[in-house]
Each structure stands twice: as C-alpha cells, then as structure tokens.
Design a protein around this motif. Sequence first.
Motif, mmCIF file in Angstrom:
data_model
loop_
_atom_site.group_PDB
_atom_site.id
_atom_site.type_symbol
_atom_site.label_atom_id
_atom_site.label_comp_id
_atom_site.label_asym_id
_atom_site.label_seq_id
_atom_site.Cartn_x
_atom_site.Cartn_y
_atom_site.Cartn_z
ATOM 1 N N ALA A 11 53.990 18.815 42.121
ATOM 2 C CA ALA A 11 53.143 19.985 42.398
ATOM 3 C C ALA A 11 53.492 21.141 41.457
ATOM 4 C CB ALA A 11 53.315 20.413 43.854
ATOM 5 N N ARG A 12 54.788 21.304 41.178
ATOM 6 C CA ARG A 12 55.169 22.375 40.237
ATOM 7 C C ARG A 12 54.700 22.049 38.826
ATOM 8 N NH1 ARG A 12 61.020 24.958 40.517
ATOM 9 N NH2 ARG A 12 60.071 26.181 38.850
ATOM 10 N N ARG A 14 52.087 20.438 38.074
ATOM 11 C CA ARG A 14 50.625 20.678 37.983
ATOM 12 C C ARG A 14 50.363 22.112 37.528
ATOM 13 N NH1 ARG A 14 49.294 15.623 39.257
ATOM 14 N NH2 ARG A 14 50.216 15.475 37.200
ATOM 15 N N SER A 15 51.160 23.050 38.056
ATOM 16 C CA SER A 15 50.978 24.445 37.639
ATOM 17 C C SER A 15 51.464 24.649 36.215
ATOM 18 C CB SER A 15 51.754 25.379 38.569
ATOM 19 O OG SER A 15 51.177 25.371 39.837
ATOM 20 N N LYS A 16 52.555 23.990 35.876
ATOM 21 C CA LYS A 16 53.116 24.134 34.519
ATOM 22 C C LYS A 16 52.158 23.581 33.469
ATOM 23 C CE LYS A 16 57.258 25.872 35.282
ATOM 24 N NZ LYS A 16 57.570 27.211 34.803
ATOM 25 N N GLU B 33 55.917 19.861 51.127
ATOM 26 C CA GLU B 33 56.689 19.667 49.889
ATOM 27 C C GLU B 33 55.850 20.057 48.669
ATOM 28 O OE1 GLU B 33 58.867 16.009 48.986
ATOM 29 O OE2 GLU B 33 58.874 15.628 51.129
ATOM 30 N N ALA B 34 54.629 19.515 48.653
ATOM 31 C CA ALA B 34 53.749 19.823 47.508
ATOM 32 C C ALA B 34 53.388 21.303 47.517
ATOM 33 C CB ALA B 34 52.489 18.959 47.575
ATOM 34 N N GLY B 37 56.027 23.455 46.060
ATOM 35 C CA GLY B 37 56.021 23.367 44.600
ATOM 36 C C GLY B 37 54.968 24.280 43.998
ATOM 37 N N LEU B 38 53.806 24.253 44.598
ATOM 38 C CA LEU B 38 52.686 25.051 44.072
ATOM 39 C C LEU B 38 52.932 26.549 44.259
ATOM 40 C CD1 LEU B 38 50.082 24.424 42.707
ATOM 41 C CD2 LEU B 38 48.956 24.229 44.913
ATOM 42 N N GLU B 41 55.325 28.309 41.872
ATOM 43 C CA GLU B 41 54.738 28.721 40.594
ATOM 44 C C GLU B 41 53.706 29.835 40.767
ATOM 45 O OE1 GLU B 41 55.780 27.722 37.644
ATOM 46 O OE2 GLU B 41 57.223 26.357 38.548
ATOM 47 N N GLY B 118 46.533 19.582 43.587
ATOM 48 C CA GLY B 118 46.431 19.531 42.119
ATOM 49 C C GLY B 118 45.160 20.245 41.654
ATOM 50 N N ALA B 121 45.758 23.877 42.037
ATOM 51 C CA ALA B 121 46.634 24.406 40.976
ATOM 52 C C ALA B 121 45.838 24.694 39.709
ATOM 53 C CB ALA B 121 47.744 23.406 40.677
ATOM 54 N N LYS B 122 44.940 23.774 39.385
ATOM 55 C CA LYS B 122 44.260 23.887 38.091
ATOM 56 C C LYS B 122 42.914 24.586 38.169
ATOM 57 C CE LYS B 122 46.678 20.265 35.766
ATOM 58 N NZ LYS B 122 46.669 18.983 35.136
#
Lengths: 322, 160
Positions: A11-12, A14-16, B33-34, B37-38, B41, B118, B121-122
């Motif tokens: 997930a991190r 994906r942002s990177k 968890e995901a 992560g998101l 950022e 995902g 995120a994008k």
Amino acid sequence: MAEQLYTYAVARIRSKELLLLSKSEIDQLLNCKSEKECLKLLSEKGWGKTGEEDSEEMLRVERDKIWNLMKELVEDISVFNMFLYTNDYHNLKAAIKQVYTDSKQDDIYITQGTVPVDVILNSVKEHNFSALPEHMQKSADEAYQVLLHTGDSQLCDVILDKAALETMLRKCKESKVELLAKYAELKVAAANINIAVRSNKTRKSRAFLERSIADCASLDKNKLISAALESLESIYQYLQFTDYADAVEAIKESSSAFERWCDNLIMKHIRPQKSNPFTISPLAAYILARENEIKTVRILLSGKRNEIDDGFIRERMRDMYV
Amino acid sequence: MDKFGIVFALLGAALAALGAGAGSARGVGLGGEAGSGLVTEDPAKFGKVLILQLLPGTQGIYGLLIAFITLSNIGVLGGSADFGIAKGLLYLAACLPMAIVGYVSAIAQAKASVASMGILAKRPDQFGKSMIFPAMVETYAILALLISMLSINGVAGLSI
C-alpha cells in the motif's frame, strides 16, 4: 508456511509509485538546456536531499532512498539480497585490484551490499576468504589467484561476473517468486549474449567462453559458445530459435541498443505488478523501476553534461514503469 | 438423547457468529494494514480509507444477527427450549450459510478492498468506483444472511 502478503508495504509502494518519473517527465528533462537545469527540475520533483548536490551525489542519494525505504517496509531485508549480490561482487573485484595494485582509492566501492566493504577488503588483504559468504569464497580465491599469477584482470573480472550472475540466478529461483526468477533469467541470458558477441569480435577462445558464460535455462550454453566461435551471424541464427529472437535487431544495432532492449523487456515483465496488491513482487518491481529510472537519468545527465545531441540521448532512454 | 437438540441449535448459532466474525476480523485487519500504509504516505485519505477498511466488517454483524435470532428462537435467551434432535440439526443447518459464506466473503471482500486502496492511492477522484468492487462481494453475504434468516424462521414454525 503461507506466503507473506506484505499488505502494508505494498500500500505504501502504491503511493510511492506516484512519484516515479513518467515518460512525459523524462521528455521534460530532455528539453532542459543543460545538466544544471535538469538537476534543478529533478530537485523540484523531490530528488536528492539538499538541492545542492552534483549529479553523482543526487543519484547516490536516490539509490540510498530505495534501500532505506525497503528497510522500513520489510522486516528482513535479506529477501532483496539478490539485487545486491552484483554490488558485493563489484566490491570484491575492486578490493582484489586495489590490493594487487597497492593503491589507496576508496571511492571505488558501492555502499549498498550484503557484505560490508571492510570485510571484503580485509579478506582480500589477508587472503582469507572465510569471512565472506559461502557463495563468494571459491570465486574470490580463484579470481585472486588468477590476478596474482597471471596479472590478467579481464579473466579476474570474468570469474567474478559469472559467479555474481550464477548466485543471483540461484537465489532468485530459490525465492520461488516468479517475477524474480524471470528477472534473473533475463539478466543472465543478456550477459551471456553480450559475452558471446564481444568474444566473437575479439576472437576469444573456447576456454575463455566456457569460463565466462553462466548456465541459464533459456539459452543452451554449448550452442551459444559454438556459435560465438564461428561468427556473429551464427549467434544471430542461434538466437532466432530462442526467447531472444526479437533481440537480434537490437544486437545488430549496438551493444547499448541491446542493453536498452533488455531493460525495456524487464519493465514490460514487471509492469503488471502495478495492480498486484499483495506479496513481495510489487516491492521488487518498485526496486527495479527505481533502478531503471536512476539509470535513465544517469544517461540523460551524462548526455547533457557532454552536450550530446538530444536525438542521440533520446535513443538511449528506457521505457518507464509508470 | 432428545435433549441434544438444543446443543446442535446452539452450535449453529455459535458457528454463525464465529465464522462470520472471524472472517470480518481477518478482513478488517487486512484492510487496516493496507490502510495504514496508504495513510502513512497521505494522511488526508484517512476518511476514504476507513470506509474501504470497514466494508468487510458487515459479515460479522450479519453473523451476530443470525446468532441472535437463533438464540431467541431456541429459547436460550428466555422461554422454553423444548425441541428434539431433528429440529436442533435443522437450526444448525440453517446457520451454516451465514457461517461459511460469512467467513469466505469477508476475506474475499477484504482483498478487493485492499486492491481498491490502490485505486484510491493513484486516482483519489475515482473513489466511488473503487468502492463498487468490494461492495459487489457483499451481495453474497446478504444472500447467505437471507437464506439463514428465512430458514431459521421456517424451522421455528415446523412441528417436529
């Protein structure tokens, strides 16, 4: 044991991935008038640390960023050792040559590796390779002896390059990660093709080829060696019947065109990982994408520094991951 | 032997809560968890991430609902618990769709939620679409809930 999902890490990533350079950003860099302008643009996109670095320093900082991020994302960074073995073997080559020539240079080493540079250098100085990982010991001793007794640095390089490729291939296959196995296979095959072509041009012996070409599944070592001993045309003909038939045109063009073809093929193979939300593969793909990006920027900056024609630089630009 | 009816009926209620609850716990955990992560950022996406994370949590609620209805019908929460082994087994069978589909669909939905993060995120502007993919999995959890609920009510009316 169930395969680790790396959900948080992916997930991190994906942002990177949003920060990776796209084709249009590479075009923007190509349109810059000078290396300085390129560095300024890269700095605006978050490259480097202070914004005052020269190009080599900026690229070094970017490479360090990749590994610092990975150390943050995965508990055991050794899962990515396969990407670092070539650095270890590079450092081993540099240490052997440094000891042989008794020189004092220390800017010849790559900091990112699985074995600390000090350990490698001390092993070579003391001619005791037991402190090195098992896969390095035999080839280190062999390369050291060859250089010491014959002074043939090319043969020393060849022994270590082959060992590096074979180690990487073996470790990637052992990882059971399809993406890594494919990547390693392609890297080894590309190196073998390069060696075959160069050896043919410099009329190398069968013994040299046997010593330098690594085993891989997608190329028949004996057929490739026989073709390399005959002619370039024989190499092309042999490749027509392998997975690398499309590479023949690039090989005919130049070695850098072939290198570009290989890098683009790796990008093509890893691109589906952009939509894979689990496992280590998207992380490995990100590392490869960043390495590809850094390599492309290095070519671009060096072209700008030497005032090479934009068209010439453009031909050498790699396909981007995003 | 006739007294075992209540045992099987209670087992059914427990399985519905267990299966669907365990699936939701795993699913929401995976989404968390995901999501972490998101949000590491981009903290501004917290609200949207939370919605995606919670989607697999509904199965646990459905499981609880089925368990509650069963407990009410079999008299564990009050009233009489006087029925035979056949009826007890029927209650158990009635609870199984929710127990099994609840567990499987929660995990499947969590995977879809993580994949949708995902998209978030994008392409944060496509949040609506990103929610549809995991939401589709919900259909099957609802179908299982419906069947379990109808079955329990049907079994309650049977005179065996």
